[in-house]
Every structure is written in structure tokens, then in C-alpha cells.
Design a protein around this motif. Structure first.
Motif, PDB file in Angstrom:
ATOM      1  N   PRO A 253       0.798  -1.230   0.000  1.00 27.88           N
ATOM      2  CA  PRO A 253       0.000   0.000   0.000  1.00 27.88           C
ATOM      3  C   PRO A 253       0.830   1.280   0.000  1.00 27.88           C
ATOM      4  N   SER A 254       1.952   1.289   0.717  1.00 27.81           N
ATOM      5  CA  SER A 254       2.785   2.494   0.771  1.00 27.81           C
ATOM      6  C   SER A 254       3.372   2.844  -0.587  1.00 27.81           C
TER       7      SER A 254
ATOM      8  N   TRP B  11      -6.541 -12.742   0.155  1.00 27.25           N
ATOM      9  CA  TRP B  11      -5.845 -11.469   0.357  1.00 27.25           C
ATOM     10  C   TRP B  11      -6.524 -10.438  -0.524  1.00 27.25           C
ATOM     11  N   ALA B  12      -6.986  -9.356   0.053  1.00 24.84           N
ATOM     12  CA  ALA B  12      -7.748  -8.360  -0.691  1.00 24.84           C
ATOM     13  C   ALA B  12      -6.861  -7.579  -1.645  1.00 24.84           C
TER      14      ALA B  12
ATOM     15  N   LEU C 217      -6.011   1.985  -0.898  1.00 24.15           N
ATOM     16  CA  LEU C 217      -6.268   1.920   0.538  1.00 24.15           C
ATOM     17  C   LEU C 217      -4.939   1.933   1.306  1.00 24.15           C
ATOM     18  N   PRO C 218      -4.883   2.597   2.468  1.00 21.22           N
ATOM     19  CA  PRO C 218      -3.626   2.695   3.225  1.00 21.22           C
ATOM     20  C   PRO C 218      -3.346   1.484   4.109  1.00 21.22           C
TER      21      PRO C 218
ATOM     22  N   GLY D 136      -2.127  -1.932   8.933  1.00 18.19           N
ATOM     23  CA  GLY D 136      -1.967  -0.597   8.370  1.00 18.19           C
ATOM     24  C   GLY D 136      -0.793   0.118   8.995  1.00 18.19           C
ATOM     25  N   PRO D 137      -0.537   1.349   8.576  1.00 13.32           N
ATOM     26  CA  PRO D 137       0.606   2.106   9.105  1.00 13.32           C
ATOM     27  C   PRO D 137       0.386   2.518  10.553  1.00 13.32           C
ATOM     28  N   ASN D 138       1.485   2.748  11.261  1.00 13.58           N
ATOM     29  CA  ASN D 138       1.408   3.280  12.613  1.00 13.58           C
ATOM     30  C   ASN D 138       0.914   4.728  12.575  1.00 13.58           C
ATOM     31  N   LYS D 139       0.609   5.275  13.726  1.00  7.89           N
ATOM     32  CA  LYS D 139       0.120   6.646  13.785  1.00  7.89           C
ATOM     33  C   LYS D 139       1.132   7.645  13.251  1.00  7.89           C
TER      34      LYS D 139
END
Length: 316
Positions: free
Chosen positions: A162-163, A218-219, A224-225, A244-247
């Protein structure tokens, strides 16, 4: 609008898969055959079978279409321990390759993202996953032990993380791929696969199920992040795993789980929409339910539609 037609199979139907363009449907059955049906709506022709493929000596569990950039290629797997790759040329289907390395039923097959080339993952009751690939029409394979009791399902991750979708320019296809598997050991495992060196990483193990894991998916990711994986089991449990990513925006390898309401029957298949935000769940009570994550902050998944023997019903 739901529409039905007779596939012409002489026994239980196990899988049905649309091709990339949604014009042909491949089906397989305990009658040991694979059939291809013309379901296009623009020809004004009733649904019909255009090919019957014979080559397996046991029930055929799954079929899978390869990306059309490789031509009209279809794979099937069977209780006979064999995977057959079929190719259509000039309107005729033929067996291009027979994959016979497994010592037990081959329960699941999945084509890798097309960026990786013509590559197929095969999960077997012998506990192994084999990777079958073709370069210049030459087929090669290798295998590794995945689940001690048996592999029931395999599914590849999208080619790009995603990144990578947020980076400038066109991202390169990764040299390593990711694969998720589900087994009779009640585990879901995530693998990093290096096709060039034929090496795999130690798996990330996801635990939540209390029965045989029957399917994993696996979608796909369209901007999407985060990433999502769905899994289902023998006891009616469906789990959506998210990462997903950290804050602070950095990547994380921690997967969180959300359990859908108990289906109260064996759940055989889970399948994502093309955009990766809607999940279809198929259970042994002849129901297919569609689920979507709420836009509210609670992150709950809600059923939006149900298809049973009486047709589709929309939910509030």
C-alpha cells in the motif's frame, strides 16, 4: 439481478470463477470435469457450455483463470493430486502442463499477480505448497512444507505494498512476493516468497480459528492505506485481518483481527470485491452473504446483502 443456469455437471459443483472480462465462467465438479460457459450478455445468446475439459481422475476442487496478458489460460486442481494447466488456442482447449509433485489432494490454487509472470501457488493435503511457473513455455516448480496436517487454501498478496501507491512515479514490481495460506492445523500463515532463489521467509502466524481453516483471501488494494486478509473455518468463523501504518506513518507488521458474527455452519469460501472493500462469504447452508466495513469509527463489519435459494435480499 440474480440469474441461474444449468452447468450440466453430473455431480456436486465445487467452484465457479469468472474470467478477467466477466464473459466466461469456469466450473468444476466431483464428476471430474472442468467446464467453460459463455455468460456474456452482449451476444444475445442463452448461457451455454462451450468446452468440457477432461483430464482429472478425481473430484476437481478449484479452477483459476490466469491474467489475459498470458492468453486464455486456466488451471484446475483435484483430489487426484494433480494440477492441470489448460490453454485455449484457436477456439480449442488443450492440456499444456500436468503438475504431479504432490502426494495428496491438491485443495487450492492461486495465480500470482501478473507482474510476477505466469506463476501458480498450489496447496495440498500433503502439507506442502508448490510454486509452479512458466518462462518461455518451459514449466518449472519447487515446493516447501507449510502446514503439518495439510494445506486447504492459498492466496497471493497484491504485487505492490500500500505504501508504494503513495510514492512518486511508477513503482517497480517487487522481487519478492507475499502469500497467505490456511491449513487443517487451524492456522493462517503469511509467507515472503523469492521466486528467483526459490527461498521463503519464516512465516508470520495468525491465530484465531478453532477449526480447520477452509479458505483465505488477500484483498486487492486500490489506494487503501492498509491491507486486509479474510479467512474462514470449519466451525463457521470468519475473520478479517488488517494491517496498516502506525500513527506516525511508519509501516507495521502487526495484524489485528475482527471476527464476523458466527455463520453457524461450515464456511467454505471467502472472496473480496475488485476494490477490496466488500467481502463475500459462502457457507454450507446455501447462503452467500456480502459484508462491508462501517464508515463509523467503530470499524465494525455489517452484512449488506444475502443471497439464498430464494434470491438476493438487501439488508438495512
Amino acid at each position: 439481478m440474480a440469474k441461474t443456469f444449468d452447468t450440466g455437471h453430473g455431480d456436486m459443483l465445487h467452484d465457479a470463477q469468472m474470467d478477467f472480462y466477466g464473459k466466461r465462467l469456469a466450473t468444476c465438479s466431483s464428476d471430474r470435469t472442468v467446464k467453460v460457459h459463455d455468460v456474456s450478455v452482449d451476444k444475445g445468446v442463452a448461457d451455454r457450455t462451450v468446452a468440457e475439459l477432461r483430464g482429472h481422475a478425481g473430484p476437481v476442487w478449484e479452477v483459476a483463470w490466469a491474467h489475459p496478458k498470458f492468453g486464455n489460460v486456466l488451471a484446475s486442481c483435484s483430489y487426484d493430486g494433480k494440477v492441470i494447466v489448460w490453454r485455449e488456442s484457436s477456439g480449442e482447449w488443450r492440456q499444456e502442463y500436468d503438475h504431479t509433485v504432490h502426494e495428496g489432494s491438491v485443495n487450492s490454487i492461486s495465480w500470482a499477480p501478473h507482474e510476477a509472470g505466469l506463476m501458480l501457488a498450489c496447496g495440498s493435503s500433503d502439507g506442502r505448497i508448490s510454486i509452479l511457473s512458466s518462462v518461455n513455455s518451459a514449466w518449472t516448480s519447487w515446493a516447501f512444507t507449510a502446514h503439518a496436517i495439510g494445506v486447504n487454501a492459498v492466496s497471493w498478496a497484491p504485487a505492490l505494498h500500500p505504501s508504494a501507491l503513495l510514492s512518486e512515479g511508477t513503482p517497480d514490481a517487487p522481487s519478492k512476493l507475499r502469500l497467505v495460506s490456511g491449513g487443517s492445523d487451524k492456522l493462517v500463515k503469511l509467507w515472503t516468497v523469492d521466486p528467483a532463489s526459490q527461498e521463503i521467509s519464516s512465516p508470520t502466524v495468525l491465530k484465531a480459528h478453532d477449526g480447520w481453516v477452509r479458505d483465505v483471501a488477500w484483498a486487492s488494494n486500490v489506494g487503501l492505506p492498509y491491507e486486509s486478509i479474510a479467512s474462514c473455518d470449519q466451525n463457521g468463523m470468519v475473520v478479517v485481518w488488517s494491517c496498516g501504518p502506525n500513527k506516525d506513518g511508519s509501516d507495521t507488521s502487526d495484524w489485528s483481527s475482527y471476527q464476523l458474527p458466527d455463520m453457524r455452519s461450515v464456511v467454505w469460501r471467502v472472496s473480496w470485491s475488485v476494490t477490496g472493500n466488500m467481502l463475500a462469504v459462502s457457507s454450507s447452508d446455501s447462503r452467500v452473504t456480502l459484508w462491508k466495513q462501517s464508515l463509523e469509527h467503530d470499524g465494525r463489519w455489517k452484512m449488506v446483502s444475502e443471497v439464498g435459494e430464494g434470491g438476493a435480499q438487501l439488508q438495512e
